[in-house]
Write a protein that holds these residues in place. Structure first.
Motif, PDB file in Angstrom:
ATOM      1  N   ARG A  24       0.874  -1.180   0.000  1.00 24.93           N
ATOM      2  CA  ARG A  24       0.000   0.000   0.000  1.00 24.93           C
ATOM      3  C   ARG A  24       0.904   1.220   0.000  1.00 24.93           C
ATOM      4  O   ARG A  24       1.804   1.337   0.841  1.00 24.93           O
ATOM      5  CB  ARG A  24      -0.901   0.007   1.219  1.00 24.93           C
ATOM      6  CG  ARG A  24      -1.712   1.292   1.347  1.00 24.93           C
ATOM      7  CD  ARG A  24      -2.798   1.158   2.370  1.00 24.93           C
ATOM      8  NE  ARG A  24      -3.835   0.330   1.751  1.00 24.93           N
ATOM      9  CZ  ARG A  24      -4.826  -0.228   2.428  1.00 24.93           C
ATOM     10  NH1 ARG A  24      -4.909  -0.081   3.734  1.00 24.93           N
ATOM     11  NH2 ARG A  24      -5.730  -0.943   1.809  1.00 24.93           N
ATOM     12  N   VAL A  25       0.675   2.111  -0.952  1.00 23.53           N
ATOM     13  CA  VAL A  25       1.427   3.353  -1.062  1.00 23.53           C
ATOM     14  C   VAL A  25       0.480   4.493  -0.715  1.00 23.53           C
ATOM     15  O   VAL A  25      -0.634   4.557  -1.246  1.00 23.53           O
ATOM     16  CB  VAL A  25       1.998   3.540  -2.490  1.00 23.53           C
ATOM     17  CG1 VAL A  25       2.725   4.864  -2.614  1.00 23.53           C
ATOM     18  CG2 VAL A  25       2.901   2.379  -2.865  1.00 23.53           C
ATOM     19  N   ARG A  26       0.917   5.360   0.189  1.00 26.05           N
ATOM     20  CA  ARG A  26       0.100   6.506   0.576  1.00 26.05           C
ATOM     21  C   ARG A  26       0.931   7.781   0.453  1.00 26.05           C
ATOM     22  O   ARG A  26       2.107   7.800   0.821  1.00 26.05           O
ATOM     23  CB  ARG A  26      -0.383   6.362   2.021  1.00 26.05           C
ATOM     24  CG  ARG A  26      -1.416   5.292   2.203  1.00 26.05           C
ATOM     25  CD  ARG A  26      -1.880   5.190   3.652  1.00 26.05           C
ATOM     26  NE  ARG A  26      -0.807   4.817   4.564  1.00 26.05           N
ATOM     27  CZ  ARG A  26      -0.490   3.561   4.877  1.00 26.05           C
ATOM     28  NH1 ARG A  26      -1.155   2.552   4.357  1.00 26.05           N
ATOM     29  NH2 ARG A  26       0.496   3.307   5.716  1.00 26.05           N
ATOM     30  N   LEU A  27       0.289   8.824  -0.055  1.00 26.52           N
ATOM     31  CA  LEU A  27       0.873  10.157  -0.093  1.00 26.52           C
ATOM     32  C   LEU A  27      -0.069  11.076   0.662  1.00 26.52           C
ATOM     33  O   LEU A  27      -1.285  11.013   0.464  1.00 26.52           O
ATOM     34  CB  LEU A  27       0.999  10.692  -1.518  1.00 26.52           C
ATOM     35  CG  LEU A  27       1.880   9.956  -2.503  1.00 26.52           C
ATOM     36  CD1 LEU A  27       1.876  10.681  -3.841  1.00 26.52           C
ATOM     37  CD2 LEU A  27       3.297   9.846  -1.992  1.00 26.52           C
ATOM     38  N   SER A  28       0.492  11.918   1.501  1.00 33.07           N
ATOM     39  CA  SER A  28      -0.334  12.907   2.185  1.00 33.07           C
ATOM     40  C   SER A  28       0.477  14.168   2.398  1.00 33.07           C
ATOM     41  O   SER A  28       1.710  14.146   2.439  1.00 33.07           O
ATOM     42  CB  SER A  28      -0.854  12.357   3.519  1.00 33.07           C
ATOM     43  OG  SER A  28       0.208  11.991   4.366  1.00 33.07           O
ATOM     44  N   ARG A  29      -0.216  15.276   2.496  1.00 37.13           N
ATOM     45  CA  ARG A  29       0.411  16.553   2.819  1.00 37.13           C
ATOM     46  C   ARG A  29       0.494  16.649   4.330  1.00 37.13           C
ATOM     47  O   ARG A  29      -0.473  16.356   5.024  1.00 37.13           O
ATOM     48  CB  ARG A  29      -0.412  17.708   2.281  1.00 37.13           C
ATOM     49  CG  ARG A  29      -0.427  17.762   0.774  1.00 37.13           C
ATOM     50  CD  ARG A  29       0.939  18.056   0.257  1.00 37.13           C
ATOM     51  NE  ARG A  29       0.865  18.893  -0.922  1.00 37.13           N
ATOM     52  CZ  ARG A  29       1.920  19.252  -1.603  1.00 37.13           C
ATOM     53  NH1 ARG A  29       3.107  18.851  -1.235  1.00 37.13           N
ATOM     54  NH2 ARG A  29       1.803  19.997  -2.643  1.00 37.13           N
ATOM     55  N   VAL A  30       1.636  17.037   4.831  1.00 36.85           N
ATOM     56  CA  VAL A  30       1.823  17.213   6.261  1.00 36.85           C
ATOM     57  C   VAL A  30       2.304  18.641   6.510  1.00 36.85           C
ATOM     58  O   VAL A  30       2.353  19.452   5.595  1.00 36.85           O
ATOM     59  CB  VAL A  30       2.781  16.154   6.858  1.00 36.85           C
ATOM     60  CG1 VAL A  30       2.165  14.765   6.763  1.00 36.85           C
ATOM     61  CG2 VAL A  30       4.131  16.164   6.169  1.00 36.85           C
ATOM     62  N   ALA A  31       2.685  18.940   7.707  1.00 38.57           N
ATOM     63  CA  ALA A  31       3.055  20.295   8.098  1.00 38.57           C
ATOM     64  C   ALA A  31       4.128  20.900   7.205  1.00 38.57           C
ATOM     65  O   ALA A  31       4.967  20.198   6.647  1.00 38.57           O
ATOM     66  CB  ALA A  31       3.537  20.281   9.546  1.00 38.57           C
ATOM     67  N   ARG A  44       4.363  13.487   2.619  1.00 41.77           N
ATOM     68  CA  ARG A  44       4.771  12.249   3.288  1.00 41.77           C
ATOM     69  C   ARG A  44       4.458  11.091   2.358  1.00 41.77           C
ATOM     70  O   ARG A  44       3.347  10.977   1.846  1.00 41.77           O
ATOM     71  CB  ARG A  44       4.047  12.085   4.610  1.00 41.77           C
ATOM     72  CG  ARG A  44       4.487  10.846   5.374  1.00 41.77           C
ATOM     73  CD  ARG A  44       3.805  10.795   6.728  1.00 41.77           C
ATOM     74  NE  ARG A  44       4.032   9.544   7.407  1.00 41.77           N
ATOM     75  CZ  ARG A  44       4.808   9.390   8.474  1.00 41.77           C
ATOM     76  NH1 ARG A  44       5.457  10.423   8.966  1.00 41.77           N
ATOM     77  NH2 ARG A  44       4.933   8.219   9.045  1.00 41.77           N
ATOM     78  N   VAL A  45       5.445  10.245   2.137  1.00 42.28           N
ATOM     79  CA  VAL A  45       5.321   9.042   1.319  1.00 42.28           C
ATOM     80  C   VAL A  45       5.422   7.856   2.259  1.00 42.28           C
ATOM     81  O   VAL A  45       6.335   7.788   3.077  1.00 42.28           O
ATOM     82  CB  VAL A  45       6.457   8.961   0.270  1.00 42.28           C
ATOM     83  CG1 VAL A  45       6.367   7.666  -0.528  1.00 42.28           C
ATOM     84  CG2 VAL A  45       6.460  10.185  -0.633  1.00 42.28           C
ATOM     85  N   GLU A  46       4.485   6.916   2.152  1.00 38.79           N
ATOM     86  CA  GLU A  46       4.521   5.704   2.965  1.00 38.79           C
ATOM     87  C   GLU A  46       4.340   4.492   2.068  1.00 38.79           C
ATOM     88  O   GLU A  46       3.467   4.487   1.204  1.00 38.79           O
ATOM     89  CB  GLU A  46       3.396   5.693   4.005  1.00 38.79           C
ATOM     90  CG  GLU A  46       3.444   6.828   4.984  1.00 38.79           C
ATOM     91  CD  GLU A  46       2.298   6.771   5.969  1.00 38.79           C
ATOM     92  OE1 GLU A  46       1.350   5.986   5.780  1.00 38.79           O
ATOM     93  OE2 GLU A  46       2.348   7.539   6.949  1.00 38.79           O
ATOM     94  N   CYS A  64       8.882   8.550   4.293  1.00 42.69           N
ATOM     95  CA  CYS A  64       9.792   9.686   4.193  1.00 42.69           C
ATOM     96  C   CYS A  64       8.963  10.938   3.990  1.00 42.69           C
ATOM     97  O   CYS A  64       7.802  10.874   3.596  1.00 42.69           O
ATOM     98  CB  CYS A  64      10.809   9.507   3.072  1.00 42.69           C
ATOM     99  SG  CYS A  64      10.109   9.496   1.418  1.00 42.69           S
ATOM    100  N   GLU A  65       9.574  12.054   4.269  1.00 42.57           N
ATOM    101  CA  GLU A  65       8.948  13.352   4.031  1.00 42.57           C
ATOM    102  C   GLU A  65       9.847  14.158   3.111  1.00 42.57           C
ATOM    103  O   GLU A  65      11.058  14.222   3.309  1.00 42.57           O
ATOM    104  CB  GLU A  65       8.710  14.100   5.339  1.00 42.57           C
ATOM    105  CG  GLU A  65       7.632  13.452   6.185  1.00 42.57           C
ATOM    106  CD  GLU A  65       7.352  14.198   7.462  1.00 42.57           C
ATOM    107  OE1 GLU A  65       7.933  15.287   7.696  1.00 42.57           O
ATOM    108  OE2 GLU A  65       6.538  13.680   8.255  1.00 42.57           O
ATOM    109  N   VAL A  66       9.201  14.760   2.111  1.00 41.95           N
ATOM    110  CA  VAL A  66       9.911  15.517   1.090  1.00 41.95           C
ATOM    111  C   VAL A  66       9.360  16.944   1.108  1.00 41.95           C
ATOM    112  O   VAL A  66       8.139  17.132   1.204  1.00 41.95           O
ATOM    113  CB  VAL A  66       9.712  14.886  -0.309  1.00 41.95           C
ATOM    114  CG1 VAL A  66      10.407  15.673  -1.379  1.00 41.95           C
ATOM    115  CG2 VAL A  66      10.195  13.435  -0.306  1.00 41.95           C
ATOM    116  N   GLY A  67      10.241  17.936   0.999  1.00 41.73           N
ATOM    117  CA  GLY A  67       9.826  19.330   0.958  1.00 41.73           C
ATOM    118  C   GLY A  67       9.272  19.700  -0.395  1.00 41.73           C
ATOM    119  O   GLY A  67       9.419  18.966  -1.375  1.00 41.73           O
ATOM    120  N   GLU A  68       8.662  20.856  -0.456  1.00 40.32           N
ATOM    121  CA  GLU A  68       8.113  21.344  -1.730  1.00 40.32           C
ATOM    122  C   GLU A  68       9.234  21.640  -2.703  1.00 40.32           C
ATOM    123  O   GLU A  68      10.309  22.098  -2.312  1.00 40.32           O
ATOM    124  CB  GLU A  68       7.302  22.616  -1.508  1.00 40.32           C
ATOM    125  CG  GLU A  68       5.997  22.351  -0.804  1.00 40.32           C
ATOM    126  CD  GLU A  68       5.108  23.566  -0.818  1.00 40.32           C
ATOM    127  OE1 GLU A  68       4.595  23.886  -1.891  1.00 40.32           O
ATOM    128  OE2 GLU A  68       4.965  24.187   0.235  1.00 40.32           O
TER     129      GLU A  68
END
Length: 124
Positions: free
Chosen positions: A57-64, A69-71, A119-123
């Motif tokens: 399962r791959v999830r992308l979400s916007r965080v702070a 965030r990629v999971e 992981c979390e990636v910046g804009e």
């Protein structure tokens, strides 16, 4: 964690890697090469270290702070990713090095019947 904005269930097979990059690009737009790299490397790690055909399962979400965030969740809590030192002659082992270079932070959440590498990636 925030509710996922994009969730994709798939089998970890080589042809799924470019398809997943395409889905990510369609969701985030053209300015997401780092996110595409991260999903490619995380899915590739499942293929190599857990096994081809593993359900993920791959999830992308916007965080702070504008981060994405990629999971990637797979059913093997024992096959943990390891950041290796590589040399110019090594054919494998660069995936997490690349991820570590482009991600602001990353880690593993281990459950009893699965694990999630994130992981979390910046804009861009």
């Amino acid at each position: 964690m925030n509710a996922p904005h994009l969730q994709v269930d798939l089998l970890a097979v080589p042809k799924a890697v470019p398809e997943l990059r395409h889905v990510v690009r369609g969701y985030l737009g053209d300015r997401c090469p780092e996110v595409q790299l991260c999903v490619s490397e995380l899915l590739g790690n499942v293929i190599r270290h857990v096994g081809e055909g593993t359900p993920v399962r791959v999830r992308l979400s916007r965080v702070a702070q504008g981060r994405t965030r990629v999971e990637v969740t797979d059913p093997d809590p024992r096959a943990l990713p390891v950041l290796l030192s590589t040399t110019g002659d090594d054919e494998y082992g660069r995936g997490l090095v690349l991820l570590d270079a482009v991600a602001l932070r990353w880690g593993v959440e281990q459950g009893s019947a699965s694990k999630t590498v994130w992981c979390e990636v910046g804009e861009a």
